[in-house]
Structure formats: structure tokens, C-alpha cells
Design a protein around this motif. Structure first.
Motif, PDB file in Angstrom:
ATOM      1  N   ILE A 119      19.121  57.911   1.252  1.00  0.00           N
ATOM      2  CA  ILE A 119      20.338  58.663   1.559  1.00  0.00           C
ATOM      3  C   ILE A 119      20.005  59.880   2.408  1.00  0.00           C
ATOM      4  CG2 ILE A 119      22.334  59.879   0.552  1.00  0.00           C
ATOM      5  CD1 ILE A 119      21.847  58.208  -2.002  1.00  0.00           C
ATOM      6  N   LYS A 120      20.798  60.075   3.444  1.00  0.00           N
ATOM      7  CA  LYS A 120      20.660  61.284   4.267  1.00  0.00           C
ATOM      8  C   LYS A 120      21.384  62.403   3.529  1.00  0.00           C
ATOM      9  CE  LYS A 120      20.379  64.011   7.894  1.00  0.00           C
ATOM     10  NZ  LYS A 120      20.211  65.169   6.982  1.00  0.00           N
ATOM     11  N   LEU A 121      20.634  63.421   3.130  1.00  0.00           N
ATOM     12  CA  LEU A 121      21.215  64.504   2.333  1.00  0.00           C
ATOM     13  C   LEU A 121      21.562  65.699   3.198  1.00  0.00           C
ATOM     14  CD1 LEU A 121      18.645  64.196  -0.564  1.00  0.00           C
ATOM     15  CD2 LEU A 121      21.032  63.423  -0.608  1.00  0.00           C
ATOM     16  N   SER A 122      22.668  66.346   2.866  1.00  0.00           N
ATOM     17  CA  SER A 122      23.049  67.570   3.580  1.00  0.00           C
ATOM     18  C   SER A 122      22.361  68.770   2.969  1.00  0.00           C
ATOM     19  CB  SER A 122      24.568  67.758   3.515  1.00  0.00           C
ATOM     20  OG  SER A 122      25.214  66.599   3.990  1.00  0.00           O
ATOM     21  N   VAL A 123      22.307  68.783   1.626  1.00  0.00           N
ATOM     22  CA  VAL A 123      21.697  69.895   0.890  1.00  0.00           C
ATOM     23  C   VAL A 123      20.984  69.336  -0.336  1.00  0.00           C
ATOM     24  CG1 VAL A 123      22.100  72.095  -0.323  1.00  0.00           C
ATOM     25  CG2 VAL A 123      23.636  71.428   1.553  1.00  0.00           C
ATOM     26  N   VAL A 124      19.835  69.925  -0.667  1.00  0.00           N
ATOM     27  CA  VAL A 124      19.188  69.681  -1.960  1.00  0.00           C
ATOM     28  C   VAL A 124      19.077  71.031  -2.656  1.00  0.00           C
ATOM     29  CG1 VAL A 124      17.115  68.892  -3.161  1.00  0.00           C
ATOM     30  CG2 VAL A 124      17.839  67.761  -1.035  1.00  0.00           C
ATOM     31  N   ARG A 125      19.576  71.118  -3.900  1.00  0.00           N
ATOM     32  CA  ARG A 125      19.427  72.365  -4.661  1.00  0.00           C
ATOM     33  C   ARG A 125      18.630  72.102  -5.922  1.00  0.00           C
ATOM     34  NH1 ARG A 125      19.576  75.005  -8.840  1.00  0.00           N
ATOM     35  NH2 ARG A 125      20.180  73.061  -9.864  1.00  0.00           N
ATOM     36  N   LYS A 168      10.826  76.356   4.020  1.00  0.00           N
ATOM     37  CA  LYS A 168      11.049  75.907   5.410  1.00  0.00           C
ATOM     38  C   LYS A 168      10.362  74.571   5.661  1.00  0.00           C
ATOM     39  CE  LYS A 168      11.895  80.139   8.040  1.00  0.00           C
ATOM     40  NZ  LYS A 168      11.376  81.019   9.121  1.00  0.00           N
ATOM     41  N   ALA A 169       9.144  74.448   5.143  1.00  0.00           N
ATOM     42  CA  ALA A 169       8.390  73.205   5.348  1.00  0.00           C
ATOM     43  C   ALA A 169       9.104  72.025   4.691  1.00  0.00           C
ATOM     44  CB  ALA A 169       6.975  73.361   4.797  1.00  0.00           C
ATOM     45  N   VAL A 170       9.637  72.230   3.480  1.00  0.00           N
ATOM     46  CA  VAL A 170      10.362  71.153   2.793  1.00  0.00           C
ATOM     47  C   VAL A 170      11.599  70.769   3.585  1.00  0.00           C
ATOM     48  CG1 VAL A 170      11.446  70.375   0.653  1.00  0.00           C
ATOM     49  CG2 VAL A 170       9.638  72.089   0.549  1.00  0.00           C
ATOM     50  N   ALA A 171      12.351  71.776   4.012  1.00  0.00           N
ATOM     51  CA  ALA A 171      13.592  71.513   4.751  1.00  0.00           C
ATOM     52  C   ALA A 171      13.291  70.683   6.005  1.00  0.00           C
ATOM     53  CB  ALA A 171      14.273  72.824   5.120  1.00  0.00           C
ATOM     54  N   LYS A 172      12.205  71.046   6.674  1.00  0.00           N
ATOM     55  CA  LYS A 172      11.830  70.282   7.880  1.00  0.00           C
ATOM     56  C   LYS A 172      11.408  68.865   7.529  1.00  0.00           C
ATOM     57  CE  LYS A 172      10.538  74.095  10.874  1.00  0.00           C
ATOM     58  NZ  LYS A 172       9.419  75.042  11.116  1.00  0.00           N
ATOM     59  N   LYS A 173      10.543  68.756   6.529  1.00  0.00           N
ATOM     60  CA  LYS A 173      10.037  67.431   6.159  1.00  0.00           C
ATOM     61  C   LYS A 173      11.176  66.509   5.712  1.00  0.00           C
ATOM     62  CE  LYS A 173       6.854  64.975   3.068  1.00  0.00           C
ATOM     63  NZ  LYS A 173       5.899  65.081   1.952  1.00  0.00           N
ATOM     64  N   ASN A 194      14.375  67.035   6.244  1.00  0.00           N
ATOM     65  CA  ASN A 194      15.480  67.100   7.197  1.00  0.00           C
ATOM     66  C   ASN A 194      16.826  67.374   6.514  1.00  0.00           C
ATOM     67  OD1 ASN A 194      16.701  66.996   9.713  1.00  0.00           O
ATOM     68  ND2 ASN A 194      16.983  64.759   9.644  1.00  0.00           N
ATOM     69  N   THR A 195      16.834  68.424   5.713  1.00  0.00           N
ATOM     70  CA  THR A 195      18.038  68.793   4.961  1.00  0.00           C
ATOM     71  C   THR A 195      17.996  70.285   4.680  1.00  0.00           C
ATOM     72  OG1 THR A 195      19.292  68.357   2.929  1.00  0.00           O
ATOM     73  CG2 THR A 195      16.917  68.329   2.712  1.00  0.00           C
ATOM     74  N   VAL A 196      19.110  70.849   4.316  1.00  0.00           N
ATOM     75  CA  VAL A 196      19.112  72.231   3.832  1.00  0.00           C
ATOM     76  C   VAL A 196      18.528  72.239   2.427  1.00  0.00           C
ATOM     77  CG1 VAL A 196      20.567  74.163   3.096  1.00  0.00           C
ATOM     78  CG2 VAL A 196      21.079  72.951   5.245  1.00  0.00           C
ATOM     79  N   ILE A 197      17.643  73.193   2.173  1.00  0.00           N
ATOM     80  CA  ILE A 197      17.035  73.329   0.844  1.00  0.00           C
ATOM     81  C   ILE A 197      17.514  74.637   0.228  1.00  0.00           C
ATOM     82  CG2 ILE A 197      14.845  73.766  -0.373  1.00  0.00           C
ATOM     83  CD1 ILE A 197      15.013  70.886   0.445  1.00  0.00           C
ATOM     84  N   ALA A 198      17.985  74.545  -1.030  1.00  0.00           N
ATOM     85  CA  ALA A 198      18.338  75.749  -1.786  1.00  0.00           C
ATOM     86  C   ALA A 198      17.481  75.767  -3.033  1.00  0.00           C
ATOM     87  CB  ALA A 198      19.820  75.740  -2.144  1.00  0.00           C
ATOM     88  N   ILE A 199      16.560  76.747  -3.076  1.00  0.00           N
ATOM     89  CA  ILE A 199      15.696  76.896  -4.261  1.00  0.00           C
ATOM     90  C   ILE A 199      16.232  78.087  -5.040  1.00  0.00           C
ATOM     91  CG2 ILE A 199      13.355  77.301  -5.105  1.00  0.00           C
ATOM     92  CD1 ILE A 199      12.277  76.269  -2.447  1.00  0.00           C
ATOM     93  N   THR A 200      16.678  77.838  -6.274  1.00  0.00           N
ATOM     94  CA  THR A 200      17.250  78.937  -7.046  1.00  0.00           C
ATOM     95  C   THR A 200      16.264  79.416  -8.092  1.00  0.00           C
ATOM     96  OG1 THR A 200      18.409  77.291  -8.396  1.00  0.00           O
ATOM     97  CG2 THR A 200      19.658  78.308  -6.630  1.00  0.00           C
ATOM     98  N   GLY A 201      16.275  80.716  -8.318  1.00  0.00           N
ATOM     99  CA  GLY A 201      15.345  81.358  -9.252  1.00  0.00           C
ATOM    100  C   GLY A 201      15.680  82.844  -9.294  1.00  0.00           C
ATOM    101  N   ALA A 202      14.692  83.691  -9.630  1.00  0.00           N
ATOM    102  CA  ALA A 202      14.956  85.130  -9.678  1.00  0.00           C
ATOM    103  C   ALA A 202      15.451  85.613  -8.315  1.00  0.00           C
ATOM    104  CB  ALA A 202      13.706  85.884 -10.096  1.00  0.00           C
ATOM    105  N   VAL A 203      14.818  85.115  -7.282  1.00  0.00           N
ATOM    106  CA  VAL A 203      15.336  85.265  -5.916  1.00  0.00           C
ATOM    107  C   VAL A 203      15.644  83.855  -5.419  1.00  0.00           C
ATOM    108  CG1 VAL A 203      14.779  85.960  -3.545  1.00  0.00           C
ATOM    109  CG2 VAL A 203      13.924  87.296  -5.494  1.00  0.00           C
ATOM    110  N   ASP A 204      16.784  83.667  -4.795  1.00  0.00           N
ATOM    111  CA  ASP A 204      17.124  82.346  -4.277  1.00  0.00           C
ATOM    112  C   ASP A 204      16.744  82.259  -2.804  1.00  0.00           C
ATOM    113  OD1 ASP A 204      18.617  81.837  -6.753  1.00  0.00           O
ATOM    114  OD2 ASP A 204      20.142  83.177  -5.894  1.00  0.00           O
ATOM    115  N   ILE A 205      16.269  81.082  -2.393  1.00  0.00           N
ATOM    116  CA  ILE A 205      15.907  80.865  -0.990  1.00  0.00           C
ATOM    117  C   ILE A 205      16.736  79.709  -0.453  1.00  0.00           C
ATOM    118  CG2 ILE A 205      14.036  80.159   0.556  1.00  0.00           C
ATOM    119  CD1 ILE A 205      12.074  81.331  -1.514  1.00  0.00           C
TER     120      ILE A 205
END
Lengths: 277, 277, 277
Positions: free
Chosen positions: C116-122, C162-167, C169-180
Motif C-alpha cells: 500500500i502506498k501510504l500518505s502518512v505513518v504515525r 528524514k531517512a525513514v520518510a525518504k526510504k 516515501n511517505t510522511v512520517i510522524a514520530i510522537t513522543g516527548a517531542v514530536d517529529i
């Protein structure tokens, strides 16, 4: 009371360790079970697919099996998870929801008893009678015979609880107006809680999840069962006091029970716990 | 109004009898359905495995079938449970959630209609149109055409409701801005409720569970449907008043709806119920 | 900040359009996911049967896939729904709950990524590392490594994201104490939220449902991911302020989070949003 201090000590351990508690449970109260597990300080995981239950339980400190909405897919997963837990020495608590209501449910409860070594079984008196082999009519899953507070009946129930614990070789926690917790030798009664708790679905399931959380933090199964039951009882009666004071109802009661478990501490356990030997 | 007194009388019966209400329902709102069933004074059980649904429904006073998250396993169980209920004369209420949204959902709703004698069907206008055989596009399960309060449109909807009730030979409850309840002859409208209720998932499902609870306590299906709908409407508008006064939102709204159902009594029904013939 | 205004603009669009958001999700937090989707202004539907997922997703503006309680039946439905969404150009967000905890879960997450082509992974940092191919031990589904606020570690995590998003090919949202949040080129961090949110199950799942809701209303995937994460963070910290002020706990916290999402508006987003480039 010394026993209340022991409960407080075990609560402290739950919060330090944050044990992972694997649940195979029903889809009615699963969210409340997860949230009460987090509220007491443990960490829930609810995986139920046969392809992963053995791997998941291997990561856990305790296993909760709750047959509230059993089906043929999940029953097999429960058995797999339970056997793996036994292999690894991970404690298992069973909630035989509605045992006796249908032959299928009774049969599944018995298959679990025969195949898995249980650390604790928590149920109402009707469910526990069914496990012992006494024919009884369970009306659904929320209704149950209530353990009477009158002394003759209570004395009888206490003897019965000890007999079940010995026969099934597990700690038995029978919850009702008075709760009975025994390993077959030592026996405690608890007089916390309030009857309005039976008007919220899942107060029994949540109590079992609390027992699972305590099991994940210590070695003493009897103390873990006792700790789960007294914690739920205190939270329920404190929540009810707020509901009455604010003229609310059972929607708010559930929310406040979770709040009170989150806020539960040594001081409250020592001042509120009504545990009797 | 005399009809409000009849509703209050049926509520009293629910609380005296505590009827067991067997649900085959969806996993999204099942917890709220169980809790509202308890709050009104009945007793819920949610078993859905084909190995036990016939035994479970035999213990029940009413059956709720809700197709919110149907799947091939549970559809067969719904049909088995419904047929058994018919055999035993146990009333059945259907909530055709999302009928019309997908061909599968429409087909399942129709299979249920063809195989089970229903006492009451509760849905929004789009879902009911689909059952009647009118092609309509249902957008998901929460969105629906709203029954307009303007008199021409309403008169048309009332005639439609009667026609559906006659064709399907059941009581029809269409909920919306104005609710319509009819057995094909007698027809009532209800003007309780508030539009914010559509911003909480499951207010429809919970209404159906209330109808199931009332069905379990009396013989009059039209009165049971009416009682469920007016109870939900009053609880929703009272809950909304608190939410507005306290500047809260839809999380609190759901909690307060359950509270208001728990606290519902004759006085509130008589002063608040807006039921019109 | 200009970006906060863009989030407010997208919130406005969600409320105007009321996009249908199809979920294939877990049975633990599904009710909260539906309610938060309604609270933000979108419309949820939770169908998961293989017989209807393709039809249902065709009606939707976004698809949420959440593997919290995956099983062999629903995994196939997830793949079918995802492929259909791709065909129709409907954005898909994946919540890889507990990836890494068991081999089955990791394998399913990877099958979804491959098909599946994903738009976002959180996800949390552990889950995202697993998707990238880094072996990590995920302890259950609620526990996770926390992204440290200290600058060296954070800089490293940003490069990783950034590396994950490129690999992938989707927007990556990593949530934690600071979200990226990053699409591989542009990167934002968010410093809203409060650690108590990890004591309520499903705050991650609910965040993913918010992202799905925003995806259903606009074309910009990075902005949608950012909007979901900052909305959840603000709601969580406002809810916590009330919980602390009223001396409540995590039961109330969940209720208030839903309230705050329902009440979220431009003013709050502009004054509270802590989004940094």
C-alpha cells in the motif's frame, strides 16, 4: 493493619516495575481493562491472534484470560497463551465471565481449567460454583447471586471458597457484597465497594485486570488477588461518594473509578482498606 | 399527557424486572450499549458465538441485533439467535446501521428481515428507506438525511413510516430532528433530543438498546419503541444543558447521557417528554 | 506563526466538509477513535469485513489502518481496503501499533508497507525503527523509547526521521516527548502534549484518527500529519490542566481530551501551538 501495608507495598512495586500485562479478553470492556491497567501503573497489551499470542505473552509479566465474549478463534488463542505462560512461569488469572450461562461457556471455562495452571480465578459466586461442578443457573454475565452479609451464609461461603481453592489448586477470589479471597488455607474477606458498581459493566473485568497487574509485580498470588480486590472496592466506594455528592450517575461512576485507581496511594489503602482474616 | 404516564409505567417495570437483554452488536459502541442497558435498569449480555447464541437468547427477555460492524461469522450468529428468539416468542429489535452504504450491508439487513420476525426496527431515514426498497446513498453510518421539521416534509415522512411498518409488519422508529414511531396504524412523533447527539458515536445504538430494555419488560412493542426513543431524547437534551453550562464537549456529553438515563424517573418523563400523536 | 494559521485553516475545512474517514482498527480504542473523529468535525465508519471494505472505502475521503489488535481476518481486509484506496487516490494513514513486539506484527506492518502506498505513518520511535529495518525490542504497545528533549539525541532522531520518510516515501510522524513530522525534506517538531497522556490507552490511535480526519479535508499530507499531532498535543495539555486543577485522574483525562478536540478552534491553535521548523 499489617495486611494493608503489604498491599501498599505491592502497589509501590507495580508503579516501579510497570509490568506488561497481556490480556485475552472480551470486546465489551477491553478499553476499561486497558485503562485501569495503566491507571494502577502497569502496561496492558491486548493481542489475541494465534499467530502472536505466544510471542506476546513471552514479553509479559502476567496473563489475564477473560471469557466475556469468547469465540472459537479466541478460545484457541487463550489456550496457547496460557500454556506458554505456564512454560515460562508467568502467572495467569482467569475471569470465567458467565460460566454456567450456556453449555459452551461452561465447557470453555473447564477446558481452560484442565489445560492451564492458574494463579488466581476471580468471579462471582455463581461462576465459581460452576467451576467447582455445582449446577447453577447464571443469568447472563452481570447478574449473580450475592454473597450475603449475614453470618451463617457467609461462613458457608467461606468454607466453599476454601474447598474450590484446594480442588482447583489456585487462589480463588469471589467478589460480591462481601469479597472472599483464599488459597485454600489462608482466607481473607473484604468489605469495601458499593452495590452501584454492579450498574457499570466491567467492574468485575477491571478487578481481574488489577489482579493481573499486581501479579506482574510480585510473587505472592494471594496478596496479588487481595490487592486487586481491595483496590477496586476502595475506588468504587470513593467514586460513588463523588457521584452522590455531585448528583451524577453511572456514566460518571466509571470515569471516577479510573480516576481513583490512578490516585490510589498508601495513605488511602491504610485508611480505607477493610480486609479481615 | 397520558402517553408519558405509560412510558413512566414501563420504566418502572424495567426497574422491577431487570430483564436480560441479549445483544449481537458492533465492537465500536458495545460498551456504551451495555452501560445504557444497565443504567435504565435492565441487564445486558453480549455473547455472539454461534456455539452459544441460541442458549443465551433462551435466557433473555429481548434480543438486540445491530449490524454496525457485521462480519460473516457474526451474521450467521445473528440469524441463529433471531430465529431462536422467534421460536420462543422473545421480542427482537433490529438496528440496520449503515444499510445502503455497501451492497453487503444492505443484503445482510434484507436477509435479517426475510428470516426473522422483528418487533421493532430503529434507524435513520436513509437506513429505513433502504429496507423499504428505495435506493438511497447512505454516507457511512453516522451521517443521514435529517427529517425536516417543516410540516410538508414531515407529513410525507409520516406516511412513509406507516407504509414501511405495514410492509415489514413491525414497529418502525425513525430517529432524526423529529422522531417518528409507528406500527402502521397509530403514529407518534417525538421532539426531544438535541443535534449535538450526532457528534457522539452510538447514540443511535444506545437508543436501540433502550428499546430492547423496554421490550424486555412489557408486551406493547409500540410503547417500548416510543419509551426508548423519548428516554434517549430527554437524556440527550439534559446532558447537553450540562455540557453547555459547564463549557464542556462531546466527551462529557456521553458520560452525562449515561448519568441521565440512570437518573431518569417519572417526574422527568412527565415534565420533559414531548410526545405527539 | 504562519504554520499555525495553516493548521487552523485545515481545521476549518474539516468542519465544513465533514469528511468520511474509514477505519480498520483495533477493538481496544475503536470507540475513542470514532468519537475523536466526530469531535474534530469528520465522520467515522469502522467497517472491517472483506465483503464490504472496498465499497466502504470508495465512499470515504481518507483511510486509517491501525494494527493494534490485528488478526488474520482483518489483515486481509486491511490490504484490500488499502489497495482500493490507492486505486482511487484516497489518502491512507498507517498506525503500526506494536510493530516489533512480535514477528507476526512486524511482518504484517511490512506487508502493508509493501502493498500500500501510504500518505502518512504515525508511530512511536520504536515502531518506526522497526519499519525502517532496525531491530528493536518493543515492549507491548503502550511502552516506547521516548524521544529525548536533549539536543544531541533530538538532532539524531530528526535525521533518522528524514531517512525513514525518504526510504518509505511517505510522511512520517514520530510522537513522543517531542514530536517529529517530516516528508523527508521539510521537518517540524512539536512540543505540545503532556506525559500523562501515555497513561490513557489510545492517545496514539486517536492522534492517527485526527490525522486521517485532516487528510480527508486537504491535499497536503505533511500539513495533515502536523495538524493531527498538534491538535492532540494541545487537547492533551489542556485536559491535563483541568485534571490537575480538579484533582482528578486518567478517567477524566480521556473525557476532557475529547471535549478539548470538540472545542478546538483557531484562537487556541494560534495561542497554544508549539510548532518549530
Amino acid at each position: 493493619m499489617k495486611i494493608n501495608e503489604e498491599v501498599a507495598g505491592l502497589l509501590e512495586k507495580v508503579r516501579e516495575k510497570g509490568p506488561l500485562v497481556h490480556h485475552l479478553t472480551n470486546y465489551v470492556t477491553v478499553n476499561d481493562c486497558a485503562n485501569i491497567t495503566l491507571a494502577i501503573g502497569a502496561s496492558p497489551v491486548m493481542a489475541d491472534d494465534i499467530n502472536e499470542v505466544k510471542d506476546m505473552v513471552s514479553l509479559a509479566s502476567a496473563l489475564v484470560i477473560n471469557i466475556g465474549t469468547l469465540n472459537s478463534r479466541t478460545v484457541e488463542a487463550m489456550l496457547e497463551a496460557g500454556k506458554k505462560a505456564n512454560e515460562l512461569g508467568i502467572p495467569v488469572v482467569l475471569d470465567p465471565v458467565g460460566a454456567g450461562a450456556t453449555p459452551y461457556r461452561t465447557e470453555v471455562a473447564k477446558r481452560i481449567l484442565e489445560n492451564i495452571k492458574l494463579s488466581v480465578v476471580r468471579g462471582n459466586i455463581s461462576e465459581i460454583k460452576v467451576l467447582y461442578g455445582i449446577d447453577t443457573i447464571t443469568k447472563g454475565v452481570d447478574a449473580a447471586e450475592i454473597i450475603a452479609a449475614d453470618s451463617d451464609k457467609l461462613a458457608e461461603e467461606k468454607e466453599f471458597a476454601k474447598a474450590v481453592a484446594k480442588k482447583l489448586n489456585t487462589v480463588i477470589a469471589i467478589t460480591g457484597a462481601v469479597d472472599i479471597i483464599t488459597d485454600g488455607e489462608k482466607l481473607y474477606t473484604i468489605e469495601n465497594g458499593h452495590k452501584i458498581m454492579s450498574k457499570v459493566t466491567g467492574t468485575g473485568c477491571m478487578c481481574t485486570s488489577l489482579i493481573g497487574s499486581y501479579l506482574g509485580a510480585g510473587e505472592d498470588y494471594l496478596l496479588a488477588a487481595l490487592s486487586g480486590v481491595v483496590s477496586m472496592g476502595i475506588a468504587g466506594e470513593k467514586a460513588n461518594e463523588k457521584v452522590e455528592a455531585e448528583d451524577l450517575g453511572t456514566g460518571s461512576l466509571k470515569v471516577y473509578i479510573l480516576d481513583e485507581i490512578y490516585k490510589l496511594n498508601e495513605e488511602t489503602l491504610l485508611s480505607r482498606g477493610k480486609i479481615y482474616e
